[in-house]
Design a protein around this motif. Structure first.
Motif, PDB file in Angstrom:
ATOM      1  N   ILE A 164      22.907  73.091 -94.785  1.00 21.81           N
ATOM      2  CA  ILE A 164      22.775  74.546 -94.821  1.00 21.81           C
ATOM      3  C   ILE A 164      23.907  75.110 -95.670  1.00 21.81           C
ATOM      4  CG2 ILE A 164      21.550  74.805 -92.646  1.00 21.81           C
ATOM      5  CD1 ILE A 164      24.144  75.538 -91.292  1.00 21.81           C
ATOM      6  N   ASP A 165      23.618  76.200 -96.335  1.00 20.69           N
ATOM      7  CA  ASP A 165      24.612  76.882 -97.171  1.00 20.69           C
ATOM      8  C   ASP A 165      24.799  78.295 -96.637  1.00 20.69           C
ATOM      9  OD1 ASP A 165      25.090  74.815 -99.164  1.00 20.69           O
ATOM     10  OD2 ASP A 165      23.039  75.216 -99.858  1.00 20.69           O
ATOM     11  N   LEU A 166      26.005  78.579 -96.202  1.00 19.17           N
ATOM     12  CA  LEU A 166      26.335  79.907 -95.713  1.00 19.17           C
ATOM     13  C   LEU A 166      27.094  80.633 -96.821  1.00 19.17           C
ATOM     14  CD1 LEU A 166      27.509  78.988 -92.101  1.00 19.17           C
ATOM     15  CD2 LEU A 166      25.206  79.459 -92.937  1.00 19.17           C
ATOM     16  N   THR A 167      26.530  81.734 -97.297  1.00 22.90           N
ATOM     17  CA  THR A 167      27.087  82.412 -98.465  1.00 22.90           C
ATOM     18  C   THR A 167      27.753  83.736 -98.116  1.00 22.90           C
ATOM     19  OG1 THR A 167      24.904  83.387 -98.904  1.00 22.90           O
ATOM     20  CG2 THR A 167      25.437  81.322-100.037  1.00 22.90           C
ATOM     21  N   HIS A 168      27.908  83.992 -96.828  1.00 16.23           N
ATOM     22  CA  HIS A 168      28.576  85.217 -96.402  1.00 16.23           C
ATOM     23  C   HIS A 168      29.545  84.886 -95.276  1.00 16.23           C
ATOM     24  CE1 HIS A 168      25.833  87.711 -98.746  1.00 16.23           C
ATOM     25  NE2 HIS A 168      24.833  86.996 -98.254  1.00 16.23           N
ATOM     26  N   GLY A 169      30.688  85.529 -95.289  1.00 17.73           N
ATOM     27  CA  GLY A 169      31.659  85.310 -94.236  1.00 17.73           C
ATOM     28  C   GLY A 169      31.122  85.681 -92.869  1.00 17.73           C
ATOM     29  N   GLU A 170      30.225  86.670 -92.819  1.00 24.28           N
ATOM     30  CA  GLU A 170      29.666  87.091 -91.545  1.00 24.28           C
ATOM     31  C   GLU A 170      28.856  85.980 -90.888  1.00 24.28           C
ATOM     32  OE1 GLU A 170      29.399  88.694 -94.351  1.00 24.28           O
ATOM     33  OE2 GLU A 170      30.271  90.701 -94.103  1.00 24.28           O
ATOM     34  N   ARG A 171      28.089  85.229 -91.710  1.00 22.99           N
ATOM     35  CA  ARG A 171      27.280  84.138 -91.140  1.00 22.99           C
ATOM     36  C   ARG A 171      28.173  82.999 -90.664  1.00 22.99           C
ATOM     37  NH1 ARG A 171      24.159  87.626 -91.765  1.00 22.99           N
ATOM     38  NH2 ARG A 171      25.155  87.982 -89.748  1.00 22.99           N
ATOM     39  N   ILE A 172      29.256  82.736 -91.372  1.00 24.59           N
ATOM     40  CA  ILE A 172      30.201  81.714 -90.924  1.00 24.59           C
ATOM     41  C   ILE A 172      30.819  82.126 -89.593  1.00 24.59           C
ATOM     42  CG2 ILE A 172      32.329  80.471 -91.494  1.00 24.59           C
ATOM     43  CD1 ILE A 172      31.630  80.968 -94.468  1.00 24.59           C
ATOM     44  N   ALA A 173      31.182  83.391 -89.476  1.00 25.01           N
ATOM     45  CA  ALA A 173      31.740  83.899 -88.217  1.00 25.01           C
ATOM     46  C   ALA A 173      30.725  83.798 -87.085  1.00 25.01           C
ATOM     47  CB  ALA A 173      32.205  85.345 -88.401  1.00 25.01           C
ATOM     48  N   ASP A 174      29.458  84.086 -87.384  1.00 25.41           N
ATOM     49  CA  ASP A 174      28.421  83.980 -86.359  1.00 25.41           C
ATOM     50  C   ASP A 174      28.262  82.532 -85.898  1.00 25.41           C
ATOM     51  OD1 ASP A 174      27.841  86.672 -86.301  1.00 25.41           O
ATOM     52  OD2 ASP A 174      26.156  86.521 -87.710  1.00 25.41           O
ATOM     53  N   LEU A 175      28.251  81.593 -86.841  1.00 28.18           N
ATOM     54  CA  LEU A 175      28.105  80.185 -86.473  1.00 28.18           C
ATOM     55  C   LEU A 175      29.251  79.740 -85.576  1.00 28.18           C
ATOM     56  CD1 LEU A 175      26.792  77.407 -86.691  1.00 28.18           C
ATOM     57  CD2 LEU A 175      28.038  77.059 -88.831  1.00 28.18           C
ATOM     58  N   LEU A 176      30.463  80.113 -85.928  1.00 21.72           N
ATOM     59  CA  LEU A 176      31.610  79.732 -85.109  1.00 21.72           C
ATOM     60  C   LEU A 176      31.530  80.383 -83.731  1.00 21.72           C
ATOM     61  CD1 LEU A 176      34.298  78.270 -84.827  1.00 21.72           C
ATOM     62  CD2 LEU A 176      35.426  80.249 -85.874  1.00 21.72           C
ATOM     63  N   ALA A 177      31.108  81.642 -83.693  1.00 21.85           N
ATOM     64  CA  ALA A 177      31.077  82.380 -82.425  1.00 21.85           C
ATOM     65  C   ALA A 177      30.027  81.839 -81.467  1.00 21.85           C
ATOM     66  CB  ALA A 177      30.828  83.861 -82.684  1.00 21.85           C
ATOM     67  N   MET A 178      28.979  81.185 -81.965  1.00 21.44           N
ATOM     68  CA  MET A 178      27.917  80.697 -81.092  1.00 21.44           C
ATOM     69  C   MET A 178      28.154  79.274 -80.630  1.00 21.44           C
ATOM     70  SD  MET A 178      24.789  80.184 -83.820  1.00 21.44           S
ATOM     71  CE  MET A 178      23.970  78.645 -83.382  1.00 21.44           C
ATOM     72  N   THR A 179      29.288  78.687 -80.979  1.00 24.28           N
ATOM     73  CA  THR A 179      29.612  77.323 -80.577  1.00 24.28           C
ATOM     74  C   THR A 179      30.843  77.300 -79.675  1.00 24.28           C
ATOM     75  OG1 THR A 179      31.159  76.840 -82.380  1.00 24.28           O
ATOM     76  CG2 THR A 179      28.804  76.575 -82.858  1.00 24.28           C
ATOM     77  N   PRO A 180      31.051  76.217 -78.929  1.00 25.12           N
ATOM     78  CA  PRO A 180      32.275  76.097 -78.117  1.00 25.12           C
ATOM     79  C   PRO A 180      33.543  76.007 -78.959  1.00 25.12           C
ATOM     80  CG  PRO A 180      30.588  74.528 -77.405  1.00 25.12           C
ATOM     81  CD  PRO A 180      30.118  75.100 -78.693  1.00 25.12           C
ATOM     82  N   HIS A 181      33.383  75.746 -80.256  1.00 24.56           N
ATOM     83  CA  HIS A 181      34.567  75.609 -81.119  1.00 24.56           C
ATOM     84  C   HIS A 181      35.359  76.912 -81.219  1.00 24.56           C
ATOM     85  CE1 HIS A 181      33.087  71.700 -82.179  1.00 24.56           C
ATOM     86  NE2 HIS A 181      31.989  72.195 -82.721  1.00 24.56           N
ATOM     87  N   LEU A 182      34.707  78.040 -80.965  1.00 22.32           N
ATOM     88  CA  LEU A 182      35.417  79.314 -81.028  1.00 22.32           C
ATOM     89  C   LEU A 182      36.589  79.332 -80.062  1.00 22.32           C
ATOM     90  CD1 LEU A 182      35.511  82.268 -82.083  1.00 22.32           C
ATOM     91  CD2 LEU A 182      34.062  82.880 -80.139  1.00 22.32           C
ATOM     92  N   TYR A 183      36.418  78.720 -78.876  1.00 16.87           N
ATOM     93  CA  TYR A 183      37.466  78.732 -77.859  1.00 16.87           C
ATOM     94  C   TYR A 183      38.360  77.506 -77.936  1.00 16.87           C
ATOM     95  CZ  TYR A 183      34.406  82.356 -76.079  1.00 16.87           C
ATOM     96  OH  TYR A 183      33.639  83.493 -75.966  1.00 16.87           O
ATOM     97  N   ARG A 184      37.851  76.430 -78.513  1.00 11.26           N
ATOM     98  CA  ARG A 184      38.650  75.212 -78.607  1.00 11.26           C
ATOM     99  C   ARG A 184      39.630  75.238 -79.775  1.00 11.26           C
ATOM    100  NH1 ARG A 184      33.457  71.139 -77.925  1.00 11.26           N
ATOM    101  NH2 ARG A 184      33.001  71.619 -75.729  1.00 11.26           N
ATOM    102  N   ALA A 185      39.283  75.978 -80.814  1.00 12.76           N
ATOM    103  CA  ALA A 185      40.151  76.015 -82.006  1.00 12.76           C
ATOM    104  C   ALA A 185      41.393  76.862 -81.742  1.00 12.76           C
ATOM    105  CB  ALA A 185      39.382  76.569 -83.196  1.00 12.76           C
TER     106      ALA A 185
END
Length: 282
Positions: A231-252
């Motif tokens: 997948i290619d994410l071409t906007h910072g907003e989509r990258i932020a959404d991907l991170l926010a929907m995973t447990p990595h948001l709290y683990r990082a």
């Protein structure tokens, strides 16, 4: 195509059948549960809650809704649909539960894939009221409930399919609610899933844990496949959404999250394992 709400619900307090009368579900013991104006039912007793507001937060739910609606994970949905709909009879109503349905993306995709000859009764369950609220607003044909996989508010032996997608499987409960010959479809992350993002937010990646290949009690292994795609994410907003929907948001760490927030584009790989188990005869 015919989609109908799954009706064989059980009281979360005593397990007795629930009957819907108007906008209320009631069991023979007198317990009652109102259907909210948005179209969902709250079937999570307070004693079964581990926190005041369990499950995904409103922000996580909205991030997942935006990301999934954009179609990035459509190949996963297509693979799940193919496995879930296989071997279902065309002349009978079949039933499916998404155990951990989130904001409802995968059930909506499944509903769209049903053929004209099939009838499917659908139930979406999640412990997050925010997720169920969003799901109920988007599709009124599906029965949406707030509940827990640990004690499913479903009558025993009433389901043909159970989906557990990136969720928390409770195999004893899944075996209880499935009919003999019914199938559990489970989706889990593979070792290279979102590796490129993880390499950015973590100083180093931990070794992958060995995969538990044990077959759950009450089930037989039916099939396993791996789905990989870029997948290619071409906007910072989509990258932020991907991170926010995973447990990595709290683990990082804060530093890792800041590195992700600075990105304006990211190419990465998706890798998931789809495992299908069949419920053994009683």
């Amino acid at each position: 195509m015919s989609i109908t709400p799954f009706q064989a619900l059980a009281c979360p307090l005593d397990g007795l059948p629930l009957q819907c009368n108007g906008s209320t579900w009631r069991c023979p013991s007198g317990h009652s549960y109102d259907i909210a104006s948005q179209g969902y039912t709250y079937l999570l007793p307070v004693q079964n809650k581990r926190s005041r507001d369990p499950g995904d937060s409103k922000a996580m739910v909205n991030a997942r809704r935006r990301f999934l609606t954009a179609g990035y994970y459509r190949p996963i949905a297509a693979a799940v649909n193919r496995i879930a709909l296989a071997d279902l009879p065309a002349n009978a109503t079949s039933s499916c539960l998404d155990a951990g349905s989130g904001e409802g993306y995968y059930l909506r995709e499944l509903a769209a894939a049903v053929s004209e000859e099939q009838v499917l009764a659908l139930l979406g369950l999640d412990i997050s009221k925010w997720a169920v609220l969003v799901a109920a607003k988007q599709d009124k044909r599906i029965n949406w409930v707030v509940g827990s996989n640990a004690k499913l508010p479903v009558l025993s032996g009433t389901l043909d399919r159970v989906l557990c997608l990136f969720g928390f499987p409770v195999y004893a409960e899944f075996a209880r609610v499935l009919k003999p010959g019914g199938r559990l479809i489970q989706v889990d992350s593979g070792p290279d899933h979102l590796r490129e993002l993880r390499e950015i937010i973590y100083p180093h990646l931990k070794p992958e844990r060995p995969v538990d290949r044990q077959i759950p009690q009450g089930f037989s292994h039916f099939s396993t496949e791996t789905v990989r795609f870029p997948i290619d994410l071409t906007h910072g907003e989509r990258i932020a959404d991907l991170l926010a929907m995973t447990p990595h948001l709290y683990r990082a760490s804060a530093e890792g999250r800041a590195r992700a927030a600075a990105l304006t584009a990211l190419s990465l790989g998706v890798e998931v394992h789809l495992t299908c188990f069949e419920r053994n005869p009683d």
